[in-house]
Structure formats: structure tokens, C-alpha cells
Design an enzyme around this catalytic site. Structure first.
Site, PDB file in Angstrom:
ATOM      1  CD  GLU A  88       9.649  14.743  15.141  1.00  0.00           C
ATOM      2  OE1 GLU A  88      10.110  13.742  15.790  1.00  0.00           O
ATOM      3  OE2 GLU A  88      10.262  15.636  14.906  1.00  0.00           O
ATOM      4  CB  CYS A 128      14.615  19.493  16.214  1.00  0.00           C
ATOM      5  SG  CYS A 128      13.797  18.474  15.017  1.00  0.00           S
ATOM      6  CE  LYS A 163       8.984  18.692  18.117  1.00  0.00           C
ATOM      7  NZ  LYS A 163       9.365  18.113  16.701  1.00  0.00           N
ATOM      8  CB  THR A 202       7.975  21.213  13.988  1.00  0.00           C
ATOM      9  OG1 THR A 202       8.336  19.759  14.553  1.00  0.00           O
ATOM     10  CG2 THR A 202       8.030  22.061  14.959  1.00  0.00           C
ATOM     11  N   GLY A 250      22.290  21.980  18.970  1.00  0.00           N
ATOM     12  CA  GLY A 250      22.371  22.016  17.400  1.00  0.00           C
ATOM     13  C   GLY A 250      21.416  21.102  16.988  1.00  0.00           C
TER      14      GLY A 250
END
Ligand code: UDX
Length: 446
Positions: free
Chosen positions: A149, A262, A206, A121, A259
Site C-alpha cells: 500500500e 512507516c 515498497k 509492508t 517520522g
């Protein structure tokens, strides 16, 4: 197809193992020595259902080869996936050092055209910068495609094999063609689709996707607070929202907030990017602030019940991972809860079906650990539940109540349910004093 995957963390290892299992010849490149040793010994460095079996099978069959040598892996590959970490810096920005180091190493070793798909990312514009840097360095043609992803921990293999969507950000037909061929069978086996868009939009998509999930979680948690304040039940409110197809049922579980590795870091990165571009994002600021407050909600409830000073009190904590199906403690609300209780002098016994080893590494002798959920309750005067592991929901409420019944003390046996896993009325019948998140009507907190 011959493929290299650079960075065998969570995303990379799933990608490498699934592609090898589908018949591709995959070189997995890992530079961290400890992780490399584990992988070469056939072990998976983190818990993900089904992954260690898949990795072992791919290694045994020879479809997956693990190495630390980036240039060897790369000169034999038609596509290179970059799956290195982009951890947050103190100011919220993303640390892209590993990404650019890998890019430079790839470019330096490239003797023929290089196709790089960035799965890490990365802030908007990173793939442009990476491609320019690599082109300056390489003698051969370099194309960089943004390929964010969307795997979720706990069901990553299924997400990979049957993706909802695969996003490819590029305007180069030549770069897109092999990636479309690679992903098409996976997309067709699910009900997903291939989305080809420009590179910056793919990078932003994303963040926007994770932002949308985070927004829903903060929204439901905000309503949960209101439920507690006005005597309504968030679980009943949620049913109404979920039954509207325009809203849908997903990501509406009230609890201790989001949490993991990501969502929190992507939100801080998004805010950092917006500030750098002089663009205000008050909604994203607000959802982040709501989440920050929510993560310590359970500790707040314990303090409400027991007072500020918790010295001499023992509590059991069930669920340490940031979500069920994972052993990941990163940004886990359970950790903030534990830290707050320890700060106030409480003694704790921790239990988690998968994350106990990681907890031991973090807390050492500062807390106690239990090998079963029920044994964690011995000597405890309250249970705090932080992660919605389904197996915990199967345990008998009367068995819980029996173990934390404390007739000699002046407090009743409390169940603080940070994920609304148990039924408040049944908990009450079993003799527990139940406190959930937003269950104000079902069990008044007064
Ligand atoms: C997320 C995205 O879902 C995935 O697409 C992306 O690739 C990586 O980030 P993950 O971090 O595995 O995946 O977790 P996710 O399932 O999204 O949950 C994130 C957090 O939100 C967890 O802490 C979870 O407990 C919390 N959550 C989720 C809620 O509090 N309520 C919900 O209704 C859903």
C-alpha cells in the site's frame, strides 16, 4: 465482490471502508478487543479526514460488516486482504507474528480456493514463505499476491480512490485476474496505472519507494544544516531544485525530519534485510543517520538560545503529530523534542489540533495542555513549532509575539520554527527572534 480485510488498523480500515463505499460486500476482521468495540460502536480509532463518516455510512448501508471471526469472514470471500501490523523489533527487523498467525488461521478455515493479497509492508520473500506455510496447512488451493500500500496519512481516502499506481506482485494469472478487476475502476478514475511485477520485486518496491522519499527529506535537511552554517536560505535553494523537472518539488521541505509509522520502520527493516543478505547500503545508512540527528534540531536550537539548564523555563509546543492531518505520535519528532526539553527541566504547554488526546495518554500530568494555540503561549518564553499544521500558519505573528513577550526576563521572545512555517522577516518585524531550519541567510543565527 465479496471481500475480507483482516486487520482494521490504518491501512485495513481505509481499504475496507473505501471498497464497501464502492459497492463491494466487505467483512472487516479485527482481533483487538478495544478496537473492535470502538468500531462496532461506529467509532474510528484514529483520526483521518473523512474516514469516520465513510465507515459509518458503510456500516449503516450494510456494505461493511465488522467481526472478530476470521473463518466466518473468509469462507464467504473471493479475496482476502491481509492488513495486519508488522511492527519493528528492537533489532530493526519486522515482527511478522500477526501476519503468519492470520495466514495460518485463514488456511485452517479454507474450504475452497483462497486468494490472499498482502498489503502489510513485509520483508522481501515473506509472501513466498507465507504461501508455503498456508499451502502446507490448507486443503484447498492458496495464492498469495504482494499488494503493497502507498496511502499517506491525511489524504488516505483520496490516495485509495485515485491511486498513482497499484502494485500487484504475482506471476499467477488466476490470482491476478480478480485483483485487476477490483482495482481497475479506481486506477482509471485517477491518472494512475496498474503495475504487475514479480512478488519479490513488489515487496522490495515498497521499501524502495519509502526509501526514496526518506532520502529526499534527509538530503534537504542536510543542505539546511549547510545553509545555517554558511548563511544561505534553504527555502530559496528549494525553489531552484523544485523548478527542475528532473528533480521536482515534492518531499523537499526541510524540517525536523521524517517520522510516523512507516518511513522510520521501513528504513530500519530495509537495513536489517540488507545486512541479512550481506549487502551494504551506505546511502540508506546515511539517510537514516541524518534523520536521527535532525529530529532533535529544535531542542538543540532552544539549548543554544537558553543554555543547557532549562529548569524554571516554560515553553509552548505547537504541533505534536508526526505530520499535519494526523493524530499519530509514532516516531514524531515533536515527542523527541518534548522528551529532551523535559529532561533538561523545562515546563511545557502542548497544543495540537488533533493529537492532544494521544499526548495526554503519553504524558499525563508531566506537561500542561492548551485547547487553543494562542492560549498555549500564556506564560511561555518561547514557542517551538514541530508540525506544519496549515491553520497554525494563519495565526498572527504579532498575537504570538504579544503573548510571549517577556520584558521582565533576560531573553527575547523566541519562535523556533521546526517546519519553516512562518516568514522569518515578518516574524522579526513582529518582534520575535526567529530560528528556523536552514534559514541562515534570511535571519542570521549568530
Ligand atoms: C508514507 C508514504 O508517503 C506512503 O506512501 C506510505 O504508504 C506510508 O508512509 P506517511 O507515513 O503518511 O506516508 O507520511 P509522509 O507524508 O510520507 O511523511 C513522512 C514524514 O516525512 C513526515 O514526518 C513528514 O513530516 C516528513 N516530511 C515529508 C518532511 O519532513 N519533508 C517533506 O518534504 C515531506
Amino acid at each position: 465482490m465479496r471481500i475480507a480485510v483482516v486487520g482494521l488498523g490504518y491501512v485495513g480500515l481505509v481499504q475496507a471502508a473505501c471498497l464497501a463505499d464502492a459497492g463491494h460486500r466487505v467483512s472487516g476482521v479485527e482481533s483487538d478487543e478495544a478496537r473492535l468495540r470502538l468500531l462496532l460502536g461506529g467509532e474510528t480509532p484514529f483520526y483521518e479526514p473523512g474516514l469516520s463518516e465513510l465507515v459509518r455510512r458503510a456500516l449503516d448501508r450494510g456494505g461493511l460488516r465488522i467481526t472478530s471471526e476470521i473463518d466466518v469472514a473468509v469462507c464467504q470471500s473471493e479475496v482476502v486482504f491481509l492488513t495486519v501490523g508488522t511492527p519493528p523489533r528492537a533489532d530493526g527487523s519486522s515482527n511478522l507474528d500477526a501476519l503468519f498467525e492470520a495466514g495460518e488461521a485463514l488456511a485452517a478455515g479454507a474450504s475452497s480456493a483462497l486468494l490472499v493479497a498482502v498489503k502489510s509492508t513485509v520483508p522481501v520473500g515473506t509472501c513466498d514463505d507465507l504461501e508455503s506455510a498456508m499451502r502446507r496447512r490448507a486443503d484447498a488451493r492458496v495464492d498469495v499476491v504482494a499488494n503493497p500500500e502507498f496511502l499517506a496519512q491525511g489524504r488516505a481516502i483520496a490516495d485509495f480512490r485515485e491511486p498513482r499506481r497499484v502494485v500487484l506482485g504475482s506471476t499467477s494469472e488466476a490470482a491476478l485476474e480478480p485483483l485487476l478487476a477490483l482495482y481497475r475502476p479506481f486506477v482509471e478514475s485517477g491518472s494512475g496505472r496498474l503495475v504487475v511485477i514479480d512478488r519479490r520485486s513488489a515487496e522490495l518496491a515498497k521499501y524502495a519507494a519509502n526509501g526514496a522519499l526518506a532520502l529526499r527529506v534527509s538530503m534537504i535537511n542536510e543542505y539546511a544544516r549547510l545553509c545555517d552554517a554558511v548563511g544561505a536560505d534553504i527555502e530559496e535553494v528549494r525553489q531552484v531544485l523544485a523548478s527542475d523537472p528532473r528533480i521536482g518539488p515534492h518531499f523537499l521541505e526541510a524540517g525536523l525530519g521524517f517520522g510516523g509509522s512507516c518511513l522510520p520502520k521501513d528504513i530500519t527493516s530495509l537495513l536489517h534485510q540488507a545486512r541479512a543478505a550481506d549487502c551494504e547500503m551506505p546511502l540508506v545508512e546515511a539517510l537514516y543517520a541524518v534523520n536521527q540527528g535532525q529530529r532533535t534540531r529544535l531542542a538543540e536550537l532552544a539549548v543554544e538560545a537558553f543554555g543547557d539548564e532549562l529548569s524554571g523555563r516554560r515553553f509552548a509546543v505547537w504541533g505534536l503529530a508526526f505530520k499535519p492531518g494526523s493524530d499519530d505520535l509514532r516516531e514524531s519528532p515533536a515527542i523527541l523534542t518534548i522528551d529532551e526539553l523535559l529532561r533538561r527541566g523545562a515546563r511545557l504547554t502542548l497544543y495540537d489540533p488533533a493529537a492532544l488526546d494521544n499526548a495526554r495518554a503519553l504524558y499525563g500530568g508531566r506537561v500542561d495542555y492548551a485547547s487553543t494555540a494562542l492560549s498555549a503561549l500564556e506564560g511561555a518564553e518561547a514557542l517551538l513549532l514541530c508540525t506544519a499544521w496549515p491553520e497554525l500558519a494563519q495565526l498572527s505573528l504579532s498575537a504570538i509575539a504579544e503573548r510571549i513577550s517577556t520584558p521582565e526576563r533576560n531573553t527575547p521572545p523566541y519562535l523556533f520554527d521546526g517546519r519553516n512555517l512562518f516568514d522569518p522577516v515578518e516574524a522579526g518585524r513582529a518582534g520575535l527572534v526567529y530560528r528556523g531550519v536552514g534559514r541562515g541567510r534570511a535571519f542570521p543565527s549568530g
